[in-house]
Design a protein around this motif. Structure first.
Motif, mmCIF file in Angstrom:
data_model
loop_
_atom_site.group_PDB
_atom_site.id
_atom_site.type_symbol
_atom_site.label_atom_id
_atom_site.label_comp_id
_atom_site.label_asym_id
_atom_site.label_seq_id
_atom_site.Cartn_x
_atom_site.Cartn_y
_atom_site.Cartn_z
ATOM 1 N N ARG A 71 -23.385 51.122 32.307
ATOM 2 C CA ARG A 71 -22.685 50.620 33.480
ATOM 3 C C ARG A 71 -21.187 50.937 33.416
ATOM 4 N NH1 ARG A 71 -23.426 50.720 37.303
ATOM 5 N NH2 ARG A 71 -22.743 48.781 38.258
ATOM 6 N N ALA A 72 -20.651 50.996 32.194
ATOM 7 C CA ALA A 72 -19.228 51.303 32.051
ATOM 8 C C ALA A 72 -18.952 52.786 32.274
ATOM 9 C CB ALA A 72 -18.743 50.890 30.658
ATOM 10 N N SER A 73 -19.899 53.645 31.917
ATOM 11 C CA SER A 73 -19.669 55.093 31.967
ATOM 12 C C SER A 73 -20.222 55.766 33.219
ATOM 13 C CB SER A 73 -20.297 55.762 30.733
ATOM 14 O OG SER A 73 -19.775 55.223 29.536
ATOM 15 N N PHE A 74 -21.256 55.155 33.825
ATOM 16 C CA PHE A 74 -21.908 55.783 34.978
ATOM 17 C C PHE A 74 -22.041 54.757 36.102
ATOM 18 C CE2 PHE A 74 -23.573 57.613 31.024
ATOM 19 C CZ PHE A 74 -23.229 58.946 31.180
ATOM 20 N N ASP A 75 -21.056 54.734 36.993
ATOM 21 C CA ASP A 75 -21.019 53.722 38.050
ATOM 22 C C ASP A 75 -22.244 53.753 38.954
ATOM 23 O OD1 ASP A 75 -18.597 52.879 37.154
ATOM 24 O OD2 ASP A 75 -17.406 54.013 38.610
ATOM 25 N N SER A 76 -22.810 54.934 39.153
ATOM 26 C CA SER A 76 -23.909 55.059 40.104
ATOM 27 C C SER A 76 -25.266 54.693 39.519
ATOM 28 C CB SER A 76 -23.973 56.505 40.630
ATOM 29 O OG SER A 76 -24.285 57.408 39.580
ATOM 30 N N VAL A 77 -25.335 54.450 38.210
ATOM 31 C CA VAL A 77 -26.610 54.163 37.550
ATOM 32 C C VAL A 77 -26.792 52.655 37.379
ATOM 33 C CG1 VAL A 77 -28.040 54.539 35.508
ATOM 34 C CG2 VAL A 77 -26.520 56.362 36.317
ATOM 35 N N GLY A 78 -27.846 52.124 37.980
ATOM 36 C CA GLY A 78 -28.162 50.713 37.806
ATOM 37 C C GLY A 78 -28.960 50.505 36.530
ATOM 38 N N VAL A 79 -29.066 49.264 36.089
ATOM 39 C CA VAL A 79 -29.793 48.945 34.858
ATOM 40 C C VAL A 79 -30.701 47.746 35.089
ATOM 41 C CG1 VAL A 79 -29.610 48.155 32.482
ATOM 42 C CG2 VAL A 79 -27.992 49.848 33.334
ATOM 43 N N GLN A 98 -20.827 42.775 34.352
ATOM 44 C CA GLN A 98 -21.053 43.624 35.519
ATOM 45 C C GLN A 98 -21.242 42.757 36.757
ATOM 46 O OE1 GLN A 98 -20.756 46.785 34.904
ATOM 47 N NE2 GLN A 98 -20.834 46.600 32.682
ATOM 48 N N SER A 99 -20.870 43.278 37.907
ATOM 49 C CA SER A 99 -20.967 42.487 39.134
ATOM 50 C C SER A 99 -22.091 42.925 40.063
ATOM 51 C CB SER A 99 -19.637 42.553 39.903
ATOM 52 O OG SER A 99 -19.358 43.890 40.291
ATOM 53 N N ASP A 100 -22.671 44.097 39.826
ATOM 54 C CA ASP A 100 -23.751 44.543 40.711
ATOM 55 C C ASP A 100 -24.593 45.608 40.009
ATOM 56 O OD1 ASP A 100 -22.086 46.756 40.696
ATOM 57 O OD2 ASP A 100 -21.498 46.584 42.788
ATOM 58 N N ARG A 101 -25.693 45.985 40.660
ATOM 59 C CA ARG A 101 -26.590 47.038 40.176
ATOM 60 C C ARG A 101 -27.144 46.737 38.787
ATOM 61 N NH1 ARG A 101 -26.463 51.473 43.245
ATOM 62 N NH2 ARG A 101 -27.222 52.815 41.583
ATOM 63 N N VAL A 102 -27.413 45.458 38.522
ATOM 64 C CA VAL A 102 -28.024 45.079 37.251
ATOM 65 C C VAL A 102 -29.155 44.095 37.512
ATOM 66 C CG1 VAL A 102 -25.945 45.457 35.869
ATOM 67 C CG2 VAL A 102 -26.356 43.209 36.885
ATOM 68 N N GLY A 103 -30.096 44.040 36.566
ATOM 69 C CA GLY A 103 -31.209 43.117 36.703
ATOM 70 C C GLY A 103 -31.778 42.723 35.357
ATOM 71 N N ALA A 119 -37.658 45.065 42.318
ATOM 72 C CA ALA A 119 -36.432 44.861 41.542
ATOM 73 C C ALA A 119 -35.640 46.155 41.435
ATOM 74 C CB ALA A 119 -36.782 44.340 40.148
ATOM 75 N N LEU A 120 -36.309 47.269 41.174
ATOM 76 C CA LEU A 120 -35.625 48.555 41.047
ATOM 77 C C LEU A 120 -34.952 48.959 42.358
ATOM 78 C CD1 LEU A 120 -38.250 50.516 38.906
ATOM 79 C CD2 LEU A 120 -35.984 49.746 38.173
ATOM 80 N N ARG A 121 -35.650 48.769 43.457
ATOM 81 C CA ARG A 121 -35.077 49.154 44.758
ATOM 82 C C ARG A 121 -33.868 48.283 45.096
ATOM 83 N NH1 ARG A 121 -38.034 53.024 46.718
ATOM 84 N NH2 ARG A 121 -40.302 53.107 46.480
ATOM 85 N N ARG A 122 -33.944 47.003 44.774
ATOM 86 C CA ARG A 122 -32.819 46.112 45.056
ATOM 87 C C ARG A 122 -31.617 46.451 44.176
ATOM 88 N NH1 ARG A 122 -35.891 40.619 44.474
ATOM 89 N NH2 ARG A 122 -33.787 39.760 44.308
ATOM 90 N N ILE A 123 -31.873 46.772 42.918
ATOM 91 C CA ILE A 123 -30.780 47.184 42.031
ATOM 92 C C ILE A 123 -30.158 48.476 42.532
ATOM 93 C CG2 ILE A 123 -30.242 48.026 39.701
ATOM 94 C CD1 ILE A 123 -32.416 46.052 38.698
ATOM 95 N N ASP A 124 -30.997 49.436 42.941
ATOM 96 C CA ASP A 124 -30.499 50.703 43.452
ATOM 97 C C ASP A 124 -29.661 50.501 44.712
ATOM 98 O OD1 ASP A 124 -30.271 53.560 43.555
ATOM 99 O OD2 ASP A 124 -31.866 53.613 45.056
#
Length: 214
Positions: A71-79, A98-103, A119-124
């Motif tokens: 999350r620190a290195s790749f802003d566009s990648v969710g986890v 982190q504030s978003d794109r995490v689950g 869950a994946l679609r919502r994170i994306d």
């Protein structure tokens, strides 16, 4: 959606990959440890990385640390973190960083492909997703000084659904009320929890953190 799956157990990661492919997702790489995961993310830049919290060499929090690095290195990648056990502290660590794109889901959820894919679609889409089992466990816990004591039962219910990552519209549909009613409840929750507007903070995530701490 492009997905990387990281789990140290071959059968588990292959099983997750198989389910996701059957659901129409593009599983671009598999990884067995943190180093392989970071290399796969750097190479493929997936939409979301599915990461087991406990990976080699110590099987403690390598997955969590790899997730934070992603999350620190790749802003566009969710986890999406997976855990075999109910460990709310890990959810707290992830959300505080982190504030978003995490689950965070319990591992047993991966066998329900509908829950997993949702869950994946919502994170994306930029949302934060916390397993409903963890949310329920938090509701059952008590503490001497409860920061949620000022909330009404309906406001607690709305906050619990916010903690699961639901949007106002989704909460409205779940509770059979209109969206403006949900907006009013959320606004009241933020006011009662003393969470003020701040351009550098995500107020809904701050409310979820307060909920998890309670």
């Amino acid at each position: 959606m492009r997905v990387v799956v990281a789990d140290d157990t071959l059968i588990t990661r292959e099983g997750i990959a198989h389910l996701l492919r059957q659901a129409g997702l593009d599983v671009v790489a598999l990884a067995g440890d943190g180093e392989e995961l970071l290399a796969a993310v750097a190479e493929h830049r997936p939409s979301v990385a599915v990461v087991d919290i406990r990976m080699p060499p110590t099987h403690t929090d390598e997955g969590l640390r790899a997730a934070s690095e992603i999350r620190a290195s790749f802003d566009s990648v969710g986890v999406l973190l997976l855990s075999q056990y109910l460990e709310p502290g890990y959810a707290m660590q992830l959300l505080e960083g982190q504030s978003d794109r995490v689950g965070y889901l319990l591992k047993e959820r991966v066998f329900d492909v509908t829950v997993m894919v949702d869950a994946l679609r919502r994170i994306d889409a930029g949302e934060t997703v916390v397993d409903s089992t963890i949310v329920s466990a938090m509701l059952a816990r008590q503490r001497r000084v409860d920061p949620l004591a000022a909330l009404s039962r309906r406001e607690r219910e709305v906050l619990a659904l916010v903690a699961e990552g639901l949007s106002n519209q989704a909460i409205a549909e779940r509770l059979y009320v209109n969206e403006r009613t949900v907006e009013a409840h959320v606004s009241s929750v933020l006011t009662k929890l003393d969470i003020h507007a701040d351009p550098g903070a995500h107020r809904r995530v701050l409310a979820v953190l307060e909920f998890l701490r309670a």
